[in-house]
Design a protein around this motif. Sequence first.
Motif, PDB file in Angstrom:
ATOM      1  N   HIS A 121       0.873  -1.181   0.000  1.00 55.84           N
ATOM      2  CA  HIS A 121       0.000   0.000   0.000  1.00 55.84           C
ATOM      3  C   HIS A 121       0.911   1.231   0.000  1.00 55.84           C
ATOM      4  O   HIS A 121       1.039   1.933   1.010  1.00 55.84           O
ATOM      5  N   ASN A 165      -2.412  -2.310  -3.660  1.00 59.18           N
ATOM      6  CA  ASN A 165      -3.508  -1.351  -3.610  1.00 59.18           C
ATOM      7  C   ASN A 165      -3.152  -0.173  -4.510  1.00 59.18           C
ATOM      8  O   ASN A 165      -2.070   0.424  -4.366  1.00 59.18           O
ATOM      9  N   ARG A 335     -14.291  18.246   1.551  1.00 55.27           N
ATOM     10  CA  ARG A 335     -12.959  17.824   1.128  1.00 55.27           C
ATOM     11  C   ARG A 335     -12.620  18.315  -0.266  1.00 55.27           C
ATOM     12  O   ARG A 335     -11.484  18.634  -0.558  1.00 55.27           O
TER      13      ARG A 335
HETATM   14  C1  BGP Z   1      -6.975   6.007  -1.522  1.00 56.46           C
HETATM   15  C2  BGP Z   1      -5.933   5.240  -0.756  1.00 56.46           C
HETATM   16  C3  BGP Z   1      -6.066   5.319   0.711  1.00 56.46           C
HETATM   17  C4  BGP Z   1      -6.633   6.614   1.270  1.00 56.46           C
HETATM   18  C5  BGP Z   1      -7.733   7.209   0.397  1.00 56.46           C
HETATM   19  C6  BGP Z   1      -8.163   8.609   0.779  1.00 56.46           C
HETATM   20  O1  BGP Z   1      -6.457   6.397  -2.739  1.00 56.46           O
HETATM   21  O2  BGP Z   1      -5.934   3.854  -1.096  1.00 56.46           O
HETATM   22  O3  BGP Z   1      -4.822   4.955   1.246  1.00 56.46           O
HETATM   23  O4  BGP Z   1      -5.669   7.459   1.696  1.00 56.46           O
HETATM   24  O5  BGP Z   1      -7.387   7.202  -0.947  1.00 56.46           O
HETATM   25  O6  BGP Z   1      -7.367   9.596   0.191  1.00 56.46           O
HETATM   26  P1  BGP Z   1      -6.732  10.794   1.023  1.00 56.46           P
HETATM   27  O7  BGP Z   1      -6.230  10.168   2.269  1.00 56.46           O
HETATM   28  O8  BGP Z   1      -5.650  11.353   0.172  1.00 56.46           O
HETATM   29  O9  BGP Z   1      -7.832  11.769   1.260  1.00 56.46           O
END
Ligand code: BGP
Length: 460
Positions: A121, A165, A335
């Motif tokens: 990940h 992932n 967000r």
């Molecule tokens: C995805 C990832 C996660 C998580 C999520 C949220 O792309 O698999 O690890 O972080 O996004 O994104 P962020 O944390 O940048 O808001």
Amino acid sequence: MKYSFPQDFWWGSASSAPQTEGESLNFGKSATVWDEWFAQQPGRFHQQVGPQDTSGFYRHWREDIALLKQLNHNTFRTSISWARLMPMGRGGVNQQAVAFYNQTIDEMLAQGITPFINLFHFDMPMAMQRLGGWESREVVDAYAEFADNCFRLFGDRVKHWFTFNEPIVPVEGGYLYNFHYPNVVDFKRAATVAYHTMLAHAQAVKKYRARQQGGEIGIILNLTPSYPRSDNPADVKAAEVADLMFNRSFLDPALRGAYPQELVALLQQHGQLPSCRPGDAQLLRQGVVDLLGVNYYQPRRIQCRDSLVNPDSPFMPEWFFSSYEMPGRKMNPYRGWEIYEKGVYDILSNLRENYGNPRCFISENGMGVEDELRFERGGQIQDDYRIAFVRDHLRWVHRGIQEGSNCLGYHMWTFIDNWSWCNAYKNRYGFVQLDLATQKRSVKKSGEWFAAVAEANGFE
Ligand code: BGP
């Protein structure tokens, strides 16, 4: 209307080792690119929480698994940290890590929660990054050794494995758009990283099958349906190229065992093809997955470019298309990502119509919210927006299943508010709120709602 899901539908959530474990330099674990990234940018991160802290699953695992149970999860995805299990990246195995993962896997099983385990990940061990990270074939082989160790050590109990992932994120973030370590901007290097990632994936799949442990192995991809601005052929073509670059570059090898010819031709024409070796094509064919995880957050809105490309500028995907903000689109006001629930249905339809309807599940979908404490009333976060978000996506998932999609479950991102790569704890995603100062966990309203949905195997 009543939305009932198939029997044994997977209800759960997803997380990852680097975002939850903490103790990132302790108990025998070595640094990953995230420790390095964090150390290099003092002052950048919200509340100064880094990989060393996160939500502290390393210490709180028993409590957290009890919470998973309370939220009626029948499945839960997390990852095994390569740098914790094999601190040098290859060679020796850290027995403290083996003990840690054994106890968490055993506890999940004891609570009736099926563990889904992912092997990468974004968390490249620094020892491997120093060799060139995914640009290096040596690292591809080292990853295969790590994967095989995981199957050997935990495969008697773990029956659902994932090699990666969102493998495109390190490509985009680290080698194309400069938002992750190692902050390179170079398409050819990005293409090599992407290619080697899929070779590593295929090697791991091969190793897993050779062990005949009676489980399944897949990959988790973030799919971003690309919608053209209009029916104008130039817009349609632009959206197709974006789809090739950002979706099919991983989807086709994962499901068909080969890259799309159009993509190969395009990169060849521009001198951007990574170097291949004899045997690679055959290896890729062996990497076709048993199960596909689909992460879905937001679509891409694409139009043709309105200006000619300067042929002297560095080659980038944006040579072929532009993004635009669709008028009237629905946004996550907390967000800033577009919310387009039907996208998840379009992905399922595409998989059914064009990829032979593979076994798949929604492996991430979620809503990040800044300053979520403002929604606390009476000691609980009243996240009705998240309930609406999950419910509205589930309605489209349900419709896809009704129409024949082989979608086996839904995992929300994420279980407990966790650390994020560029934003630390700024955006909260969890069913469970984390108090950073005390590490206290409190179930949000959405967590209670989800527990009821999972128990009823649906909702009205
Ligand atoms: C995805 C990832 C996660 C998580 C999520 C949220 O792309 O698999 O690890 O972080 O996004 O994104 P962020 O944390 O940048 O808001």
